[in-house]
Motif scaffolding. Structure first.
Motif, mmCIF file in Angstrom:
data_model
loop_
_atom_site.group_PDB
_atom_site.id
_atom_site.type_symbol
_atom_site.label_atom_id
_atom_site.label_comp_id
_atom_site.label_asym_id
_atom_site.label_seq_id
_atom_site.Cartn_x
_atom_site.Cartn_y
_atom_site.Cartn_z
ATOM 1 N N VAL A 25 0.807 -1.225 0.000
ATOM 2 C CA VAL A 25 0.000 0.000 0.000
ATOM 3 C C VAL A 25 0.837 1.270 0.000
ATOM 4 N N ILE A 26 2.120 1.152 -0.284
ATOM 5 C CA ILE A 26 2.993 2.318 -0.210
ATOM 6 C C ILE A 26 2.539 3.435 -1.154
ATOM 7 N N GLU A 27 2.896 4.647 -0.759
ATOM 8 C CA GLU A 27 2.828 5.864 -1.573
ATOM 9 C C GLU A 27 1.442 6.497 -1.694
ATOM 10 N N ARG A 28 0.419 5.937 -1.051
ATOM 11 C CA ARG A 28 -0.879 6.630 -1.151
ATOM 12 C C ARG A 28 -1.788 6.409 0.042
ATOM 13 N N PHE A 59 -4.070 -12.003 1.898
ATOM 14 C CA PHE A 59 -5.476 -11.819 1.538
ATOM 15 C C PHE A 59 -6.061 -10.574 2.216
ATOM 16 N N PHE A 60 -5.610 -10.256 3.416
ATOM 17 C CA PHE A 60 -6.016 -9.004 4.064
ATOM 18 C C PHE A 60 -5.567 -7.825 3.199
ATOM 19 N N SER A 61 -4.314 -7.893 2.710
ATOM 20 C CA SER A 61 -3.787 -6.823 1.852
ATOM 21 C C SER A 61 -4.607 -6.683 0.583
ATOM 22 N N GLY A 80 -7.302 1.594 -4.053
ATOM 23 C CA GLY A 80 -7.124 2.060 -5.427
ATOM 24 C C GLY A 80 -5.663 2.204 -5.800
ATOM 25 N N PRO A 81 -5.385 2.346 -7.100
ATOM 26 C CA PRO A 81 -3.998 2.425 -7.574
ATOM 27 C C PRO A 81 -3.387 3.799 -7.357
ATOM 28 N N ARG A 94 -6.307 -6.808 -13.254
ATOM 29 C CA ARG A 94 -7.608 -6.535 -12.654
ATOM 30 C C ARG A 94 -7.709 -5.097 -12.149
ATOM 31 N N GLY A 95 -6.681 -4.291 -12.400
ATOM 32 C CA GLY A 95 -6.697 -2.894 -11.984
ATOM 33 C C GLY A 95 -6.291 -2.675 -10.538
ATOM 34 N N ILE A 96 -5.639 -3.659 -9.937
ATOM 35 C CA ILE A 96 -5.204 -3.569 -8.530
ATOM 36 C C ILE A 96 -3.705 -3.267 -8.511
ATOM 37 N N ASP A 97 -3.326 -2.241 -7.797
ATOM 38 C CA ASP A 97 -1.936 -1.789 -7.732
ATOM 39 C C ASP A 97 -1.291 -2.298 -6.443
ATOM 40 N N ASP A 98 -0.713 -3.466 -6.519
ATOM 41 C CA ASP A 98 0.025 -4.059 -5.399
ATOM 42 C C ASP A 98 1.497 -3.734 -5.624
ATOM 43 N N ALA A 99 1.981 -2.707 -4.942
ATOM 44 C CA ALA A 99 3.268 -2.104 -5.292
ATOM 45 C C ALA A 99 4.445 -3.069 -5.230
ATOM 46 N N VAL A 100 4.416 -4.043 -4.334
ATOM 47 C CA VAL A 100 5.551 -4.961 -4.201
ATOM 48 C C VAL A 100 5.152 -6.429 -4.388
ATOM 49 N N GLY A 101 3.959 -6.666 -4.889
ATOM 50 C CA GLY A 101 3.519 -8.046 -5.073
ATOM 51 C C GLY A 101 3.236 -8.775 -3.781
ATOM 52 N N ALA A 102 2.711 -8.068 -2.777
ATOM 53 C CA ALA A 102 2.468 -8.678 -1.471
ATOM 54 C C ALA A 102 1.499 -9.851 -1.561
ATOM 55 N N PHE A 103 0.450 -9.703 -2.376
ATOM 56 C CA PHE A 103 -0.505 -10.806 -2.487
ATOM 57 C C PHE A 103 0.122 -12.000 -3.190
#
Length: 459
Positions: A148-151, A204-206, A214-215, A352-361
């Motif tokens: 979730v970094i940066e926003r 999954f929480f992330s 949002g991205p 899918r339009g999901i911005d996972d900045a470091v691939g946590a999921f």
């Protein structure tokens, strides 16, 4: 003769006392050392996330990580530890077969005013066990932090971190990482290295949070295609990932029950949290083989340094649930397969339009699930608990466990972040995001000499 026998008995009693004292000191030290080793995980996440952020957000990314760690500690002291002992059998607060769960037991050992929750010369275990579990809790928050970094707003993130670390993950641990846990006793769920109860829960929480968050501005174009937003320091990110790997050894040490104590499962061999036999030797073989398989698999698929080192972590997570069971080449193969799949999962999430900045999921959520299912596929039939004629591990049990972990992680993450979004406490304003969180939220500069200007979308 009687005097000689009495002297001999006294000498034997002295030797037994010395042995007990030595073993007690070893046990206490063993778990105590897991704590500074696991702190390396957080040093790693700190470097990893700051490096993966643009320079205008570096300090803000680090501050939220440190603050979440600190906030989780008191909440885990007052509430989290009690949850672990109160709810293994479900939400009924009833006592399990091992007699180490339920309302009465939790009140005795884990209420803040209990004799076991502070300095007590007759208790050499509670504090270090609690400390190790606190570090597990903080690890779940750090997993969330990277995605979730940066926003994200600091206040919203801290709320989410506390919910995840002090409530959600420890409930999962009560159900699946406790000898009285209902997933263990009813389904034979096996998760030695917490692939499900830590990594899958946090991943999954992330995911639930990211959907509402949002991205980042500039991540996606009008046609839905994604832009790569590089961090400002790949070397810092790689060093951070290697520190996480170093700290992982403390994490896995904390999964071992040493022999010879009143709370141990036996006197002659280490055991898992479930009381099943294992050795640190076997764990070492499999951890290193999973680590190597993960690096090689990710490198072969991507040739990307970031994914290569993420593959190291992913390889260990893929093997974590069965680190006590695998034949080492099997651990290599499981880590290799997981790391090969990881970048494709990250790409799927991005499409899918999901911005996972470091691939946590992808790294934690998906590979935690793969680790659970791998036990069901390749390690069926082992006793899941201490004792005779007990339930065995099975694919069904691992599948049920994976379903529970996924739901228990995703639903609270989505629900709490939805409430925070509705109240305006989830995301920073657009102007602050474009300017950079360090300038508007942090009274310091990461690089006063401006050696690392941000050059990326929405700079």
């Amino acid at each position: 003769m009687e005097q000689d026998l009495a002297s001999l008995a006294a000498a034997v009693a002295e030797l037994q006392g010395n042995h007990a004292a030595t073993n007690g000191t070893f046990s206490e030290t063993f778990y105590f050392l897991t704590i500074p080793l696991m702190v390396l995980i957080h040093a790693g996440f700190l470097a990893y996330e700051m490096g993966a952020s643009r320079s205008k957000n570096a300090l803000a990314s680090g501050i939220k990580n440190i603050l979440a760690f600190a906030m989780i500690v008191p909440f885990f002291y007052f509430v989290g530890w009690w949850i672990y002992w109160a709810f293994p059998t479900g939400l009924t607060l009833s006592e399990g077969a091992m007699g180490t769960s339920g309302l009465a037991y939790a009140n005795d050992v884990a209420l803040p005013w209990s004799q076991y929750m502070g300095p007590n010369l007759d208790d050499r275990a509670s504090g270090v066990f609690w400390g190790a579990f606190v570090l597990f809790a903080a690890t779940t928050a750090s997993i969330l932090s990277g995605g979730v970094i940066e926003r994200i707003k600091l206040t919203g993130f801290v709320v989410l971190a506390i919910v995840l670390g002090a409530f959600v993950w420890i409930l999962a641990a009560a159900w699946g990482w406790h000898a009285d846990g209902w997933l263990v006793t009813k389904f034979g769920y096996h998760d030695f290295g917490a692939a499900g109860v830590v990594h899958m829960i946090a991943g999954f929480f992330s995911l639930g949070v990211l959907i509402n968050l949002g991205p980042r501005i500039g991540k996606f174009n009008a046609d839905g295609s994604a832009n790569h937003i590089p961090g400002h320091s790949m070397p810092m990110t790689l060093i951070g990932l290697m520190l996480i790997i170093a700290g992982f050894w403390g994490f896995l040490m904390g999964c071992v029950i040493v022999p010879g104590e009143a709370w141990s499962w036996g006197t002659d061999i280490e055991a898992t949290i479930y009381g099943t036999p294992m050795t640190i030797s076997g764990m070492t073989f499999n951890t290193l083989m999973g680590f190597a398989g993960g690096i090689i698999g990710a490198w072969m698929i991507t040739r990307d340094p970031f994914w290569m080192m993420s593959g190291a972590l992913g390889g260990i997570i893929s093997c974590a649930a069965g680190l006590d069971l695998w034949y080492p080449p099997m651990a290599f193969a499981i880590g290799f397969i997981g790391a090969c799949a990881m970048p494709f999962v990250a790409s799927f999430i991005e499409r899918r339009g999901i911005d996972d900045a470091v691939g946590a999921f992808a790294v934690h959520g998906f590979l935690g699930m793969w680790g659970l299912l791998a036990v069901g596929i390749a390690a069926q039939g082992y006793p899941a608990m201490f004792g005779e004629d007990v339930i065995e591990t099975s694919f069904l049990g691992q599948l049920v466990g994976a379903g529970v972990m996924g739901a228990l992680g995703f639903v609270p993450g989505y629900a709490i972040s939805f409430i925070l979004k509705a109240t305006g406490q989830l995301r920073v304003p657009e102007e602050a995001e474009i300017m950079g969180l360090d300038k508007v939220k942090v009274p310091a500069e990461a690089y006063p000499e401006a050696l690392h200007p941000s050059v990326s979308p929405a700079e």
